[in-house]
Design an enzyme around this catalytic site. Structure first.
Site: not given
Length: 330
Positions: A261, A263, A289, A292
């Site tokens: 992801h 992040e 999410c 993360c």
């Protein structure tokens, strides 16, 4: 800032454009779109041809087509002056592009004809009557695709009467600039960093969702990241992630997802290059999410600013609140 310049033939539009160019405005002309079309067909850009081809382009592609074709050239990092605006739909398209002021340049008929006669450009009218007759075709038109200068004038923000010499015109333009330029607004820090995150997202190779993140410390970007497969692994958009390649429904087949992801990548990129993220602010285009969120907490990031909700937003929010991390949506 974008300043549009409109007016009748010989009113002084060219001089207004030249004045603004000398003050760091980049010039663009809707007529250049027509000239390019005529050149392609081997036709001279005389006034009669320009009027007819402009009408044909509006009829075929919509009344705002000339402005719509010029807009991509108006980069946001500079001022622009745009001339040859002859239809209200062109004004509407330019206003939609943001921060647009329309100037209408006015001058008496006889004075304009004298200027045009001295200019000696082909197709401007052999005498005053011919000049007046040709101009009448530009003022208003029963056909939607024709030039409609009177309706353009009705939409002008500022009218400048250019009935004197160049010194008088320049003085009025200088005063106008001094009124307009101080009101130019800069983006807030949130807008600045979130816009950067959106640009970062454009590098994503994920086929399902493009996400970007930037890590900021003391208003300085120290790391960026976008979602996609790990370094050295075939890109998601090349079939590298089986979950995305298989068109999985949201929330399913997560064990097959190989993409990191945004992040996650922004934090690991900081670690890779030896940059400290403790106490930083993370801007991301989507709310993080759960995975993360845990990574952000343990990395010591103090604040998260996000653009859009994620399906598991509430779970992440609860963890952020419990851990004392500030989170905001912009």
């Amino acid at each position: 800032m974008r300043i549009g310049v409109a007016g009748l033939n010989g009113s002084g539009k060219t001089e207004v454009v030249r004045f603004l160019e000398q003050r760091s405005f980049q010039a663009a002309s809707l007529s250049d779109v027509i000239r390019a079309e005529l050149a392609r067909d081997g036709l001279e850009p005389v006034r009669e041809h320009m009027i007819e081809r402009g009408r044909a382009l509006r009829s075929a592609h919509g009344d705002g087509v000339l402005a719509e074709r010029v807009l991509p050239e108006l980069l946001p990092d500079r001022h622009h002056v745009i001339d040859s605006i002859r239809h209200p739909a062109e004004v509407a398209a330019l206003r939609a592009g943001g921060d647009f002021t329309l100037l209408w340049i006015e001058a008496p008929l006889e004075r304009r004809y004298e200027r045009v006669r001295q200019r000696g450009r082909a197709g401007d009218g052999a005498d005053l009557d011919a000049f007046r007759a040709l101009e009448s075709r530009e003022l208003e038109n029963d056909e939607s695709a024709g030039q409609q200068l009177l309706r353009v004038k009705e939409q002008a923000d500022i009218v400048i009467v250019n009935n004197g010499d160049l010194a008088a015109l320049h003085a009025e333009l200088q005063q106008l600039l001094q009124q307009l330029l101080p009101f130019r607004t800069r983006p807030s820090w949130d807008d600045y960093f979130m816009s950067t995150a959106r640009v970062v997202a454009s590098r994503s190779n994920c086929v399902k969702r493009m996400v970007g993140a930037v890590v900021v410390s003391d208003r300085r970007i120290i790391s960026t990241g976008y979602n996609g497969t790990p370094r050295g692994v075939r890109n998601c958009n090349e079939g590298g992630c089986p979950r995305c390649a298989g068109g999985a429904e949201s929330g399913t087949r997560l064990d097959e997802c190989l993409c990191s992801h945004a992040e996650e990548n922004s934090i690991t990129q900081a670690a890779y290059h030896g940059a400290r993220v403790r106490g930083a602010v993370l801007y991301t285009t989507f709310c993080p999410c759960l995975i993360c969120t845990k990574l952000i907490i343990n990395a010591g990031i103090d604040e998260v600013v996000y653009g859009s909700d994620f399906p598991l937003t509430e779970v992440s929010m609860g963890l952020f609140r419990e851990s004392g991390i500030k989170i905001r949506r912009v």
